[in-house]
Design an enzyme around this catalytic site. Structure first.
Site, mmCIF file in Angstrom:
data_model
loop_
_atom_site.group_PDB
_atom_site.id
_atom_site.type_symbol
_atom_site.label_atom_id
_atom_site.label_comp_id
_atom_site.label_asym_id
_atom_site.label_seq_id
_atom_site.Cartn_x
_atom_site.Cartn_y
_atom_site.Cartn_z
ATOM 1 N N SER A 35 26.235 -17.148 26.489
ATOM 2 C CA SER A 35 25.795 -16.671 27.803
ATOM 3 C C SER A 35 25.652 -15.157 27.804
ATOM 4 O O SER A 35 26.196 -14.467 26.952
ATOM 5 C CB SER A 35 26.812 -17.095 28.862
ATOM 6 O OG SER A 35 28.086 -16.626 28.513
ATOM 7 N N ARG A 36 24.907 -14.677 28.756
ATOM 8 C CA ARG A 36 24.875 -13.246 29.028
ATOM 9 C C ARG A 36 26.094 -12.899 29.890
ATOM 10 O O ARG A 36 26.734 -13.775 30.458
ATOM 11 C CB ARG A 36 23.603 -12.877 29.788
ATOM 12 C CG ARG A 36 22.338 -13.057 28.968
ATOM 13 C CD ARG A 36 21.130 -12.574 29.734
ATOM 14 N NE ARG A 36 19.902 -12.949 29.051
ATOM 15 C CZ ARG A 36 19.389 -12.293 28.019
ATOM 16 N NH1 ARG A 36 19.993 -11.221 27.539
ATOM 17 N NH2 ARG A 36 18.276 -12.707 27.449
ATOM 18 N N THR A 61 30.271 -10.914 34.705
ATOM 19 C CA THR A 61 31.021 -9.793 35.283
ATOM 20 C C THR A 61 31.504 -8.815 34.211
ATOM 21 O O THR A 61 32.114 -7.822 34.535
ATOM 22 C CB THR A 61 32.257 -10.302 36.057
ATOM 23 O OG1 THR A 61 33.085 -11.033 35.134
ATOM 24 C CG2 THR A 61 31.872 -11.214 37.196
ATOM 25 N N SER A 62 31.228 -9.075 32.942
ATOM 26 C CA SER A 62 31.719 -8.217 31.864
ATOM 27 C C SER A 62 30.629 -7.242 31.425
ATOM 28 O O SER A 62 29.474 -7.375 31.810
ATOM 29 C CB SER A 62 32.164 -9.084 30.692
ATOM 30 O OG SER A 62 31.037 -9.628 30.036
ATOM 31 N N ASP A 116 38.898 -18.201 40.087
ATOM 32 C CA ASP A 116 39.587 -18.655 38.885
ATOM 33 C C ASP A 116 39.983 -20.120 38.946
ATOM 34 O O ASP A 116 41.131 -20.469 38.653
ATOM 35 C CB ASP A 116 40.881 -17.838 38.652
ATOM 36 C CG ASP A 116 40.563 -16.404 38.270
ATOM 37 O OD1 ASP A 116 39.534 -16.188 37.611
ATOM 38 O OD2 ASP A 116 41.333 -15.510 38.633
#
Lengths: 504, 504
Positions: free
Chosen positions: B208-209, B212-213, B270
Site C-alpha cells: 500500500s501507499r 498516515t505515515s 485502532d
C-alpha cells in the site's frame, strides 16, 4: 492532532455558496501549504480563527481555478459561526487535539463514562469541535442500551450545563408536556397548554420545529402566530398569560442536542438514553419542575411494544428524579394519526376546531388533549385523575381554554389568518373495505414530500380512521402543495406506497 | 429511505472542482424540487444515475447563483465513479434503502453478526452505498474488542469476496510478509522479498501507499521503479522473477478496506478485529498461502505492550487458520525508527545500501530484514530458524539478493535514479547527552510536514539512535523538502516538539 502552530497562514475568506448543514467545511486550493503539509487522504481538520472566534472545519480540496490564490472558501455554517464578511482575513492553523475524544474512545472500549467525561464530551460537541464521524461514533457506542441509568443522568446534566437555563422566579411549580413523537397530526400541546394555564398553572412551553416529521409544534403554532421570541419576550408573555407557545431554538437551551439529533436521525439510531437525555435536558433547562411525557405505542410509532414503552417510562421517571424533575409518563394509542390535518396549517385548523368546540372537530385529538391535560392538572392539584379530567373538560367546553389560547397568541403577536395551499388533489379509495391499518411513517413521508413543513400550507387532510367502512371511490385524503412539482413528487410516492392504507 | 421513484429528475452534471475525498457529494440548487421535497435538515442522500452506473451522494445545498438552473454539481469522486463528462445528463432519484444497515443496527444492539450479515455490509460498503457517518457507526460498534473471533473470520472472508482475487496456477506455496506499521523507516519488505525470492520461493508482493505515515512500501519502491502495474503485468513480472514489488491499489484487491481504513484512521480507532481482517483479507486475495506478520512493540508504536502483541498474534494466527492461510507472527522492537532515512527517497537509499552491502548501511534495518527473511525461509523450508537465517545472510552477502532485486525492478520497468530534494536543513542537538527515547509518532509527523510522501524526496535522514552519546551541536537529522514553505512548516513543528528526542 498533537500540536498548536505558531506560524499560521492568513487567507481571505470567501462565501462560495455551499450549505453543508452543521459541519463546517473549508475549501482550500490544492497548491496551498497547509493542504500539502497536512495531507488529505483522510478527513483533515483545521482550525480557522477570525478575531476572537474560531471554528474547526473539515478540509475539502478545490481546483486552483475555483478560488483566487490566498483565499479560502467557507461553508455557510463556518461563515456564520466565525461572523466573517467577504474578503475578511482568517487565520488557518492546525486543529487542537480534542481531549474529550479520549473519553469517547474509553466508551468504545466498553468502559462507562462518569460525569466529568460526559461533560467534556458534551461541551466539545456544543462548541462544534467534533466532526460528523466523531459524533456518529459517540452516538453509536451510546446506543443499543449501552448507557446505564447513571450515564443517562450524567448526559442529561451535561446537556443542561452546556446551554442556557431559564428560571421563573416566584413560581414554585412550572409544568411541561412532551410527546416522544412518531404520530402525524398529534398536536395536543397547544390544547394542553391552553387548558392547564387556563386553570392558573404556569406552562412556559418552548417547542421544536420538525426534524423528520411534517410539522413540529413550533411549525404549527407559527401558522397561527409569531413563535420566534427571544428570552425577554418569552418572560413577558409568561408574565402576562402564565404560558407561552414559542420556538425553543431561539433560546439555545440545548446546543449539544441540536448537533446530536441531526446525526442521530440521519443514522436512524433511536438511542434510548440519548432520547431521554435530550428530552429531559430541555425541560430542565426551560425551568420546568413537572413534566408529563406522552409515549404513543403502535406498530408504526416510535415505540412499538408495551414492554419497550414501560422500560422507557421507567427510565424517564428515574432519570428525571435524579435530576430533580418530577416526571409522569402516559402510554397512548400510537396505531394511527391523530386528528385529520397533517402539516402546519392543516393541524392548526384542527386545533382551532377543538378549541372552538366546533361540531366536526376531530374527537380523537380532543379526547387525547383532555386526557393529557387531566394528567398535568392532577400533577398540579393532586385531585385524582377523574376529577382533573372533568376539570379539563369544563375548561374546554366553557371556552376558557380558547380564550386563554387567544390571550397567549395575542401576547406573542396576534392571530394570523390560515392560508390555503395553491394546489390541492383529492385522492379516493380504489377498492373500499374496512380500513385495517394506516402506516404512520409513510403517511408522514407523503405529507413531507408535498412540501410540509417548509411550505406551511402543504400537507394533507385525512378522511378515514382505522375501523372505518370505506366505500370504493370514497375520499381518503386531500393533498395540499404550493407547487405542481411537489404535488407530482408526493403523488408519485403515494402510487408506489398505497399500502400505507390497508383495507380488508 | 423507503422507496424507489418512477419519476426522476434529469439534470446536467458539472464538475465544480471540489474534492471531498471518498464521500460523493451532490451540490444542488436550493430551488430544486428534489431539494425541497427531501428536506435538508439532516444529511440527505440521493441516488445519481448515469447510463448503467450510479452513485449514492450526500446533498449539499448551494445558492442559486452557484449553479445554472437544471444543473447539479458533483464532487470529484462522484464524477469519477459515474464516468460523466461536462454537461452530461444525470438522473437524480431517491436513494434506495440500504438493507444491510439493519445488520449494523443489530450490532449496535449488541447482537453478533453472522457471515451473511457481514457479507451484506461489506458488499454495500464496497459499492459506496454507506455515508461516512454510517461507516463510522459500523467501525465504532466493531471496535474495542466487540468482534469475536468468528466475526473477524466472517469479516475477513467478506472483504476477500468483495474484491478481486489473484491465483497463481502451478504454485503450491505463495509467501507474503506484512508489518502492522507504526515505525518510521521500517522498510524491510523489499529486502525480505529479494532474499526469499532469490531462494526460489514465490513472493508476489503488492503493497500500500502511505495513509498516515511518511511513506508506504509502494511509495518507497516508486522512488526506485514503476509500481503501477495492472494484473497482467504483475503476472508477467512474477513469472519472470518469482516476485514483484508493486502497488496493490491498482489491482482492487480489497475495495471495502480502502473505504473503511480512511474513516478508521480519521477516528483513530485502532479496531483490532478490523485491522486483522484488513491485513489478512489482502493476503488471501493476493493468493498467498503463507504470511509472516511483523508486530513492532514499543511505547510509541502501534502496539504498546507485549500482552497486547501476544493477543494480536494469537488472533492473527487463528483467523488466518480459519481462512486457510498459514500465519506466523514475529514480535520486534518498536522503540525507535529503523534505518536512517524517513520518506520515500531516503528510505530507498537505505534499501540500496543494505542490498549492496555497503559499509555504512544501517545495521538495524539489515538485521531486521534478515530476521524476517529467515522466518519466511523457515516457513518455506522447515529447516529451523537458525539455518534459515544463515541462508538469508548468505543470499544477502553473496549479492544474490541484490541481483534478484534488480531483476524484479528491471522487469517492472527499470531502476530510477534517486533525486535530491531542493531544500535541506541540518538540525543539531541543542543540549547533548545520552539519547533515551525517540517519539515515532512525532518524528513521522515531522517527515510528513516536510512533504513526504507526496514529494518523494521530502523527509529526513536521522543520525542518532537510542543509547547514543550525542555531543552538543552534533547533527541530529537533515530535513529535506521541495519548498521553503514546507520546510518552515515542518521546522516550526519541530521547534515545538523537540521533545521527540529525549536526552539525559
Amino acid at each position: 492532532m498533537l500540536w498548536n502552530m505558531t506560524s499560521h497562514y492568513t487567507l481571505k475568506a470567501l462565501d462560495i455558496g455551499i450549505n453543508t448543514h452543521q459541519e463546517a467545511v473549508a475549501y482550500m486550493r490544492e497548491d496551498c501549504h497547509v493542504c500539502r503539509a497536512e495531507g488529505f487522504t483522510a478527513k483533515s481538520r483545521v482550525k480557522i480563527n477570525h478575531g476572537s472566534r474560531s471554528v474547526v472545519a473539515t478540509v475539502n480540496v478545490v481546483d486552483n481555478d475555483v478560488l483566487p490564490e490566498g483565499h479560502v472558501g467557507l461553508s455557510k455554517v463556518a461563515i456564520q459561526r466565525l461572523g466573517v464578511g467577504l474578503g475578511d482575513d482568517v487565520v488557518i492553523g492546525h486543529a487542537d487535539v480534542v481531549a474529550s475524544l479520549a473519553a469517547v474512545r474509553k466508551k468504545v472500549f466498553g468502559n462507562p463514562l462518569d460525569g466529568t467525561d460526559m461533560q467534556a464530551i458534551i461541551t466539545d460537541i456544543s462548541d462544534h469541535l467534533y466532526s460528523d464521524i466523531e459524533i456518529a461514533t459517540f452516538l453509536s457506542v451510546c446506543a443499543g442500551g449501552r448507557l446505564d441509568t447513571d450515564e443517562i443522568v450524567y448526559l442529561t446534566q451535561a446537556m443542561v450545563n452546556a446551554g442556557k437555563r431559564l428560571h421563573w422566579p416566584g413560581r414554585e411549580a412550572v409544568y411541561d408536556k412532551h410527546c416522544i413523537g412518531g404520530l402525524p397530526g398529534n398536536r395536543t400541546t397547544p390544547l394542553v397548554v391552553s387548558i392547564v394555564s387556563a386553570a392558573g398553572h404556569v406552562m412556559p412551553k418552548t417547542s421544536s420545529r420538525a426534524i423528520t416529521s411534517p410539522a413540529g409544534t413550533a411549525d404549527t403554532m407559527e401558522a397561527l402566530t409569531n413563535v420566534n421570541l427571544e428570552l425577554a419576550d418569552i418572560r413577558r408573555v409568561v408574565n402576562e398569560t402564565g404560558a407561552c407557545l414559542t420556538w425553543g431554538g431561539a433560546v439555545n437551551l440545548s446546543p449539544a442536542d441540536d448537533v446530536l439529533i441531526r446525526i442521530e436521525r440521519a443514522l436512524d439510531l433511536d438511542g434510548e438514553g440519548q432520547m431521554i437525555a435530550s428530552v429531559l435536558s430541555k425541560k430542565i433547562a426551560a425551568g420546568s419542575t413537572h413534566t408529563l411525557i406522552d409515549i404513543p405505542v403502535g406498530p408504526t410509532a416510535k415505540v412499538r411494544s408495551g414492554v419497550d414503552a414501560g422500560r422507557l417510562a421507567s427510565l424517564f421517571t428515574q432519570v428525571g428524579a435524579a435530576c430533580g424533575l418530577k416526571v409522569r409518563c402516559v402510554l397512548t394509542d400510537g396505531s394511527q394519526p391523530v386528528g385529520r390535518g397533517i402539516g402546519p396549517v392543516e393541524e392548526a385548523r384542527d386545533l382551532l376546531a377543538v378549541l372552538r368546540c366546533e361540531e366536526d372537530a376531530p374527537s380523537d385529538l380532543r379526547e387525547r388533549a383532555l386526557l393529557l391535560a387531566g394528567h398535568v392538572l392532577d400533577m398540579a392539584e393532586h385531585s385524582g385523575l377523574e376529577i382533573a379530567q372533568q376539570k379539563a373538560m369544563e375548561l374546554l367546553v366553557s371556552g376558557e381554554a380558547y380564550r386563554q389560547f387567544l390571550r397567549i397568541v395575542e401576547s406573542q403577536g396576534g392571530l394570523k389568518t390560515l392560508q390555503d395551499a395553491r394546489f390541492q388533489h383529492a385522492e379516493t379509495a380504489l377498492l373500499g373495505g374496512t380500513l385495517r391499518s394506516i402506516d404512520n411513517r409513510k403517511l408522514a413521508r407523503l405529507a413531507k414530500l408535498s412540501g410540509a413543513p417548509s411550505s406551511p400550507g402543504a400537507g394533507l387532510r385525512l378522511y378515514v380512521k382505522v375501523g372505518d367502512q370505506v366505500a370504493t371511490g370514497a375520499p381518503l385524503f386531500t393533498l395540499y402543495s404550493e407547487s405542481q412539482g411537489e404535488q407530482d413528487y408526493a403523488l408519485d410516492y403515494y402510487r408506489q406506497n398505497a399500502d400505507m392504507f390497508v383495507f380488508e
